[in-house]
Design a protein around this motif. Sequence first.
Motif, PDB file in Angstrom:
ATOM      1  N   GLU A  26      -9.810   7.035 -16.493  1.00 18.20           N
ATOM      2  CA  GLU A  26      -8.774   8.083 -16.064  1.00 18.20           C
ATOM      3  C   GLU A  26      -7.441   7.209 -15.753  1.00 18.20           C
ATOM      4  N   VAL A  27      -6.522   7.418 -16.283  1.00 21.60           N
ATOM      5  CA  VAL A  27      -5.063   6.647 -16.456  1.00 21.60           C
ATOM      6  C   VAL A  27      -4.030   7.629 -15.764  1.00 21.60           C
ATOM      7  N   CYS A  28      -3.411   6.719 -14.863  1.00 18.06           N
ATOM      8  CA  CYS A  28      -2.419   7.458 -14.193  1.00 18.06           C
ATOM      9  C   CYS A  28      -0.963   6.487 -14.558  1.00 18.06           C
ATOM     10  N   HIS A  29       0.291   7.171 -15.070  1.00 18.21           N
ATOM     11  CA  HIS A  29       1.206   6.278 -15.548  1.00 18.21           C
ATOM     12  C   HIS A  29       2.656   6.454 -14.821  1.00 18.21           C
ATOM     13  N   ARG A  30       3.304   5.281 -14.826  1.00 16.99           N
ATOM     14  CA  ARG A  30       4.577   5.512 -14.190  1.00 16.99           C
ATOM     15  C   ARG A  30       5.467   4.593 -15.135  1.00 16.99           C
ATOM     16  N   SER A  31       6.673   4.879 -15.486  1.00 19.00           N
ATOM     17  CA  SER A  31       7.761   3.869 -16.156  1.00 19.00           C
ATOM     18  C   SER A  31       8.652   3.261 -15.390  1.00 19.00           C
ATOM     19  N   ASP A  32       8.789   3.444 -14.229  1.00 20.20           N
ATOM     20  CA  ASP A  32       9.717   2.704 -13.230  1.00 20.20           C
ATOM     21  C   ASP A  32       9.066   2.033 -12.176  1.00 20.20           C
ATOM     22  N   GLY A  33       9.654   0.848 -11.944  1.00 21.50           N
ATOM     23  CA  GLY A  33       9.351  -0.032 -10.877  1.00 21.50           C
ATOM     24  C   GLY A  33       8.940   0.776  -9.497  1.00 21.50           C
ATOM     25  N   LEU A  34       9.994   1.192  -8.749  1.00 15.96           N
ATOM     26  CA  LEU A  34      10.002   1.797  -7.708  1.00 15.96           C
ATOM     27  C   LEU A  34       8.853   3.118  -7.471  1.00 15.96           C
ATOM     28  N   ALA A  35       8.892   3.819  -8.875  1.00 13.80           N
ATOM     29  CA  ALA A  35       7.789   4.968  -8.886  1.00 13.80           C
ATOM     30  C   ALA A  35       6.453   4.364  -8.712  1.00 13.80           C
ATOM     31  N   ALA A  36       6.133   3.452  -9.468  1.00 17.46           N
ATOM     32  CA  ALA A  36       4.874   2.782  -9.471  1.00 17.46           C
ATOM     33  C   ALA A  36       4.343   1.935  -8.381  1.00 17.46           C
ATOM     34  N   GLN A  37       5.305   1.439  -7.528  1.00 16.81           N
ATOM     35  CA  GLN A  37       4.994   0.827  -6.173  1.00 16.81           C
ATOM     36  C   GLN A  37       4.624   1.908  -5.362  1.00 16.81           C
ATOM     37  N   GLN A  38       5.485   3.106  -5.234  1.00 17.50           N
ATOM     38  CA  GLN A  38       5.013   4.282  -4.305  1.00 17.50           C
ATOM     39  C   GLN A  38       3.779   4.742  -4.575  1.00 17.50           C
ATOM     40  N   MET A  39       3.417   4.692  -6.028  1.00 18.15           N
ATOM     41  CA  MET A  39       1.985   5.231  -6.448  1.00 18.15           C
ATOM     42  C   MET A  39       0.975   4.472  -5.901  1.00 18.15           C
TER      43      MET A  39
END
Length: 231
Positions: A26-39
């Motif tokens: 199961e994969v969750c994806h983000r393309s932005d560093g700040l969004a990735a950090q929050q997730m």
Amino acid sequence: MKLFLAEDDAVLADALLTRLSQLGFEVCHRSDGLAAQQMLLSEAFDAVILDIGLPGQDGLKVLRHVRVHQPALPILLLTALDSMEDRVAGLDAGADDYLVKPFDFPELEARIRALLRRQRASDSVRDELQREELQFGPLRLDRSAQRAWAGAQPLDLSARELELLFILMSQAEKVLSKEQISAALSGEGEEIGSNAVEVYVHRLRKKLDGSGAGIRAVRGLGYLLTQAEDS
């Protein structure tokens, strides 16, 4: 298993999402560093694939921030930078492994599986280390009292040697790698390297001589605690 992917290259991200999903992740994806950090700080994941060159906030900053809150989370860095300095910077920031672009998907899959195996092994060791008293053959150890005995004879062990013995007894007759022992010995703000592990094992082995138990070195794998006749 739940993976997190931080990658801003849309074509690569789409290919990785497809391939990893086909493997059952199961994969969750983000393309932005700040969004990735929050997730990463708000949800639980089994492992992370983190690109260094992210917009908003670069991957190394994300890595350093996440490591403060989740020191055991397996993180694989993706990087287009292949110099020794860049690789060292990534590992020093807290990455468990790195992969240089372009890469083959089978290698990425193998590295993820290796990270997950190491994590499961570390979890097993940590679970055992919650116990306070252990018995193995003639050896008895009381962690709360900070004492160990071989039969009725007390063992004269330093605090580090006692902790090493506890780790080995908790996984008696199982091979523990230097990395596993290092991770278990290392405390907050302190890291015990593999060379130091060798020194502590050597000292403890000498103090166990004649006790009825011994430490066997398994070439290329690590160490295990055995009965004296097997050591």
